[in-house]
Write an enzyme that holds these catalytic residues in place. Structure first.
Site, PDB file in Angstrom:
ATOM      1  N   GLY A   1       0.324   5.468   0.837  1.00 57.77           N
ATOM      2  CA  GLY A   1      -0.566   6.495   1.368  1.00 57.77           C
ATOM      3  C   GLY A   1       0.022   7.871   1.235  1.00 57.77           C
ATOM      4  O   GLY A   1       1.050   8.072   0.573  1.00 57.77           O
ATOM      5  N   SER A   2      -0.634   8.828   1.871  1.00 53.54           N
ATOM      6  CA  SER A   2      -0.208  10.221   1.757  1.00 53.54           C
ATOM      7  C   SER A   2       1.159  10.458   2.381  1.00 53.54           C
ATOM      8  O   SER A   2       1.934  11.271   1.905  1.00 53.54           O
ATOM      9  CB  SER A   2      -1.239  11.125   2.440  1.00 53.54           C
ATOM     10  OG  SER A   2      -2.507  10.980   1.855  1.00 53.54           O
ATOM     11  N   PHE A   3       1.466   9.738   3.475  1.00 47.90           N
ATOM     12  CA  PHE A   3       2.696  10.014   4.207  1.00 47.90           C
ATOM     13  C   PHE A   3       3.709   8.878   4.142  1.00 47.90           C
ATOM     14  O   PHE A   3       4.727   8.926   4.816  1.00 47.90           O
ATOM     15  CB  PHE A   3       2.373  10.325   5.674  1.00 47.90           C
ATOM     16  CG  PHE A   3       1.518  11.540   5.841  1.00 47.90           C
ATOM     17  CD1 PHE A   3       1.999  12.791   5.519  1.00 47.90           C
ATOM     18  CD2 PHE A   3       0.223  11.443   6.304  1.00 47.90           C
ATOM     19  CE1 PHE A   3       1.225  13.926   5.666  1.00 47.90           C
ATOM     20  CE2 PHE A   3      -0.565  12.562   6.461  1.00 47.90           C
ATOM     21  CZ  PHE A   3      -0.066  13.809   6.127  1.00 47.90           C
ATOM     22  N   GLY A   4       3.447   7.853   3.372  1.00 51.37           N
ATOM     23  CA  GLY A   4       4.427   6.786   3.301  1.00 51.37           C
ATOM     24  C   GLY A   4       3.899   5.553   2.605  1.00 51.37           C
ATOM     25  O   GLY A   4       2.813   5.550   2.029  1.00 51.37           O
TER      26      GLY A   4
ATOM     27  N   ASP B   1     -10.186  10.016   9.393  1.00 50.49           N
ATOM     28  CA  ASP B   1      -9.875   9.538   8.040  1.00 50.49           C
ATOM     29  C   ASP B   1     -10.392   8.119   7.855  1.00 50.49           C
ATOM     30  O   ASP B   1      -9.685   7.240   7.356  1.00 50.49           O
ATOM     31  CB  ASP B   1      -8.366   9.589   7.789  1.00 50.49           C
ATOM     32  CG  ASP B   1      -8.020   9.498   6.297  1.00 50.49           C
ATOM     33  OD1 ASP B   1      -8.934   9.718   5.470  1.00 50.49           O
ATOM     34  OD2 ASP B   1      -6.869   9.204   5.970  1.00 50.49           O
TER      35      ASP B   1
ATOM     36  N   LYS C   1       4.933   0.303   8.112  1.00 48.69           N
ATOM     37  CA  LYS C   1       4.588   1.582   7.490  1.00 48.69           C
ATOM     38  C   LYS C   1       5.812   2.484   7.557  1.00 48.69           C
ATOM     39  O   LYS C   1       6.223   2.914   8.620  1.00 48.69           O
ATOM     40  CB  LYS C   1       3.410   2.232   8.209  1.00 48.69           C
ATOM     41  CG  LYS C   1       2.986   3.562   7.599  1.00 48.69           C
ATOM     42  CD  LYS C   1       1.756   4.132   8.310  1.00 48.69           C
ATOM     43  CE  LYS C   1       1.323   5.458   7.708  1.00 48.69           C
ATOM     44  NZ  LYS C   1       0.121   6.011   8.396  1.00 48.69           N
TER      45      LYS C   1
ATOM     46  N   VAL D   1       3.559   1.094   2.772  1.00 54.11           N
ATOM     47  CA  VAL D   1       3.411  -0.026   3.699  1.00 54.11           C
ATOM     48  C   VAL D   1       3.933  -1.292   3.024  1.00 54.11           C
ATOM     49  O   VAL D   1       3.549  -1.602   1.887  1.00 54.11           O
ATOM     50  CB  VAL D   1       1.937  -0.224   4.114  1.00 54.11           C
ATOM     51  CG1 VAL D   1       1.829  -1.367   5.115  1.00 54.11           C
ATOM     52  CG2 VAL D   1       1.379   1.057   4.715  1.00 54.11           C
TER      53      VAL D   1
ATOM     54  N   GLY E   1       0.814  -1.208   0.000  1.00 51.51           N
ATOM     55  CA  GLY E   1       0.000   0.000   0.000  1.00 51.51           C
ATOM     56  C   GLY E   1       0.842   1.250   0.000  1.00 51.51           C
ATOM     57  O   GLY E   1       1.972   1.256   0.473  1.00 51.51           O
TER      58      GLY E   1
END
Length: 904
Positions: free
Chosen positions: A719-722, A845, A739, A724, A717
């Protein structure tokens, strides 16, 4: 003289023809400029067409109302009549593919598309950009191979392709880029050998090949990089020795070959060969020999890592001259002479006033801990001397190190008592003196260390009562005080997520505060002298996974409240005085792997379902009144009493059946509602934590190895900040989800802090369980932060609701029951966060991609990077009633009524 009209028409036709003709061949003609400008405009529009998501609206200015030279991220040249020279769209969360039409921007000198989510391959037509000097596509999701024809861009000065998913070999053709100063391809999946042709890059000063799958030996030709300053090739599968030619590169300031399979010796005169050295990282290899005694000659050294090798001998005593040194890591080697004088180097380090980390963990260092450690840097945050052969007492001067976060002296041979003023170290978060020969009572000042989350005193000779002031610590993560001589009662305020009080002499009843029980995962109070009944309050421990109470004096029956421990994996109540029947509800514990009820006074029939089907997983010996069960238990058959009830007439039985069916139908809605409150879906079991030596701290190298170098095959995965990744950490012996924060992304540090703060305060069966965190430095000396979670094999709810087109629909289909259960799980998690956690928490979120499913399709809410504690939000609101908050969360999942609510 007048021309006839017919002649005038001929003349104007002639002039017009020549004008058109001349304009077609004159490169300075306005029509030519217009044509070429149109080429740039169309190329930019084609680039925009490849963008599928623009969450920040950066490309909204790319329209006909503005000249393309005024579009966001576009810079044109004044000297070439508005030709595009710079395309800079870094850090705007753009999602899409790189259009091959980018190759038509023939005047481009700089491309910076870093920190986005570009996918697909790097276009081959990029080789048309003959004026290109800077190419930065780092921190994206690009795939495929690096185009070999990139070498056609002979003006290139810098290439940065780091943190993508690029595969294949590093093109040997790049060795022809004679003007190249920087080459960065770290954190990809590149393989093969390092091209020897890179040695031809005579202008190269910075080489980043870290964290790929390069193999083979380090090419001897790299010794030709006479101007190299940063040389980083760590985190690969390189073997052999370091070529002697590399040691001729006297300009090197950063030298990293860590986490490979290299062997041999490091030259003792390394500090003379690399006089400008600032950072040296050679950890996680197979080097032998002694540490270079000449390190002190490299007076600019600030980062030294020789960990995880087989170095032996003494630690150099002249390191005190390294005034800039802030990290010194020599853990997991064979250093030490066993002669009792191995710790003198600590005295020399007192001159290093910038030191923040000292780790000598797991060596053979012997001797008494010198009192001079009191003079170590006031900046010191980590002092890890565990797992050596240190003897003598703990110097009372240690309390001068008031900024310590971690102090580990466990696994040595120290004796005496804890210093009375140990509480002055009130910033400590982890404290370990386990497996020594310490004795005495716990000093009252320990209660001043209010931030303490990890305490390890196990395996000593401490005695006396546990101070009730332990309650000042709030909720701890791990409290291990087993194998001591503690006595008295266990204070009811004592609590931790993992608590081991076993093998002491505690007496009295077990009284626990209900408010402290919600988050307990593991409790071991075995081998004490506790008595009374098993408290009903244990039923509040719905996150409990391991419960060991054996070897005490408990009596009475197993309370009915324990039926709430649906997620329990191990239960040991053996060697007590318990009586009554074995509860049938134990059959329903789906995750129970070990059950020991032996040597009690249980009676009646042994259940046959659930774990009771597996004779190797249970023990009921030493209960003389038990009967039945599966044949493997070899218990006597239970005597059945003859039924005294007469069989009911057929009509009566039919009537009863009808009434039952009708009643069930009427109460169906009530049953569904009751599921919300009664259903307890246990989390997937993870391996028990060891109580042996120290807390489960993981390093960057551990995570790098677990994720196979952050391989794209392990990426689950983005995401916005990193990103996974799944991986296998040795300390957990099971799959985990890691993560990795992208610290270049704005808000990533704040997200990491928010997630840590939230996860340290919450525990619930329907929240993703955090196993540990890593706040460290990577092999390049950059900050690295990651969170390690329990792995969820069935992925996110998003993938089940919206499967990829290439997946078979029947493999990603949720039936009605599963959907209802998932909804109940999510509702339970939110109910806990809003109403039952110590401080009410708002997720902010919640969306299908943040709902993860375990093996049994039990839902777990994750991603707490945007969470807010309501007490904090309310406090901020009360201070400024007119404050409005920006919209938080993901587009499409924002509660409409909360857009202007500062709490969200």
């Amino acid at each position: 003289m007048e021309f006839p009209r017919s002649n005038l028409r001929v003349l104007w036709s002639f002039i017009l023809f020549h004008a058109i003709f001349l304009s077609s061949i004159n490169p300075c003609s306005p029509s030519v400029f217009t044509l070429k400008n149109e080429t740039d405009r169309l190329a930019l529009l084609a680039f925009k067409y490849g963008i599928s998501e623009d969450p920040l609206g950066i490309l909204s200015s790319w329209n006909d109302s503005l000249h393309f030279c005024k579009w966001k991220g576009v810079t044109c040249s004044r000297h070439h009549h508005h030709r595009v020279t710079i395309l800079n769209l870094s850090g705007h969360s753009l999602v899409g593919y790189l259009s091959p039409h980018i190759g038509n921007l023939s005047f481009l000198r700089r491309i910076d598309l870093s920190n986005n989510i570009f996918q697909g391959q790097i276009p081959q037509k990029i080789d048309r950009l003959l004026r290109l000097q800077h190419l930065n596509l780092s921190v994206n999701s690009l795939q495929g191979e690096i185009p070999s024809n990139l070498s056609h861009c002979s003006e290139l000065v810098a290439i940065s392709l780091m943190r993508n998913q690029l595969v294949g070999e590093l093109p040997a053709e790049l060795g022809s880029l004679s003007k190249l100063i920087l080459l960065s391809v770290m954190f990809n999946d590149l393989s093969g050998s390092i091209p020897p042709s890179l040695g031809n890059l005579s202008s190269l000063t910075t080489l980043y090949l870290t964290s790929n799958n390069f193999e083979g030996q380090i090419p001897n030709h790299l010794g030709q990089l006479a101007g190299i300053i940063t040389f980083q090739i760590g985190g690969n599968q390189l073997s052999g020795t370091i070529p002697p030619s590399i040691y001729n590169l006297s300009s090197i300031q950063v030298f990293s070959v860590a986490a490979n399979r290299l062997h041999g010796r490091i030259p003792p005169n390394l500090g003379l060969l690399f006089p400008h050295l600032r950072r040296i990282l050679v950890g996680r290899n197979q080097f032998t020999g002694t540490l270079p005694i000449s390190l002190s000659n490299a007076s600019s050294l600030d980062f030294v890592d020789f960990s995880n090798n087989s170095f032996s001998g003494h630690v150099p005593l002249n390191l005190g001259s390294l005034s800039r040194l802030y990290r010194f890591n020599i853990e997991r080697n064979q250093l030490g002479s066993r002669e009792g004088d191995d710790l003198s180097f600590l005295t020399s380090l007192t001159n290093c006033t910038n030191l923040e980390v000292i780790s000598t963990f797991l060596n053979n260092l012997s001797g008494e801990l010198p009192g001079s450690i009191a003079n170590l840097s006031i900046q010191l945050k980590i002092l890890n001397l565990g797992g050596n052969k240190i003897f003598g007492i703990i110097p009372k001067e240690i309390d001068n190190l008031i900024n310590l976060y971690v102090l580990n002296l466990g696994g040595n041979s120290m004796k005496g008592t804890l210093p009375d003023d140990i509480g002055k170290l009130n910033k400590l978060q982890a404290l370990s003196f386990n497996r020594n020969k310490l004795s005495g009572r716990i000093p009252p000042s320990v209660s001043n260390i209010t931030r303490l989350s990890f305490l390890y005193l196990n395996g000593n000779g401490f005695h006396g009562n546990i101070p009730s002031s332990f309650a000042n610590w709030g909720f701890m993560e791990e409290l291990f005080i087993s194998q001591n001589k503690f006595n008295g009662t266990i204070p009811k305020q004592v609590s931790a997520a993992q608590m081991d009080l076993s093998s002491n002499s505690f007496t009295g009843s077990l009284l626990l505060e209900v408010d402290n029980l919600e988050n307990i995962r593991e409790m071991d109070i075995s081998e004490n002298k506790l008595s009374g009944e098993i408290p009903n309050t244990l039923g509040k421990c719905q996150s409990m996974e391991l419960l060991y109470m054996h070897g005490n004096l408990f009596q009475g029956t197993i309370p009915e409240s324990l039926k709430n421990l649906k997620g329990i994996k191990g239960l040991d109540l053996s060697r007590n005085n318990l009586s009554g029947q074995i509860p049938k509800y134990l059959e329903e514990f789906l995750f129970l792997q070990y059950l020991n009820l032996s040597f009690n006074n249980f009676e009646g029939e042994v259940p046959k379902g659930g774990i009771f089907r597996n004779a190797s997983a249970i023990s009921v010996v030493g209960n003389s009144k038990l009967c039945g069960g599966i044949p493997e238990l070899q218990l006597p058959a239970c005597l059945k009493q003859a039924s005294k009830k007469r069989e009911k007439p057929l009509a009566t039985r039919v009537k009863v059946t009808v009434i039952t069916v009708v009643s069930s139908s009427i109460l169906l809605s009530c049953i569904i509602a009751a599921l919300y409150w009664r259903r307890n879906s246990p989390k997937k079991a993870s391996s028990p934590s060891s109580t042996e030596n120290q807390w489960l701290l993981v390093s960057y190298a551990d995570i790098l190895q677990a994720t196979d170098g952050f391989s794209s095959a392990n990426l689950i995965g983005v995401g916005s900040f990193g990103s996974v990744y799944k991986g296998l950490l040795e300390c957990f012996e099971t799959l985990v989800a890691v993560k990795v924060l992208n610290l270049l992304q704005q808000g990533a540090f704040k997200s990491f802090a928010a997630e840590c703060e939230a996860l340290r305060n919450i525990r619930h069966r329907n929240l993703v369980k955090i196993l540990t965190v890593c706040s460290s430095i990577d092999f390049n000396g950059n900050d690295f932060k990651a969170l390690v979670f329990e792995y969820m094999p069935n992925g996110s709810l998003e993938k089940w609701l919206h499967p990829n087109v290439d997946e078979q629909p029947q493999l990603r289909c949720l039936n009605l029951t599963q959907r209802l259960n998932i909804a109940i799980d999510v509702a339970s998690a939110l109910d806990y966060l809003h109403h039952h956690s110590k401080i009410p928490i708002v997720h902010r979120d919640l969306k299908p991609s943040n709902v993860l499913l375990d093996d049994d399709m039990v839902a777990h809410v994750g991603d707490f990077g945007l969470t807010r504690f309501l007490s904090e939000a309310a406090e901020g609101f009360s201070q400024n009633q007119t404050t409005t908050s920006g919209i938080k969360g993901s587009i499409g999942y924002i509660p409409p009524g909360k857009v202007f609510n500062p709490f969200f």
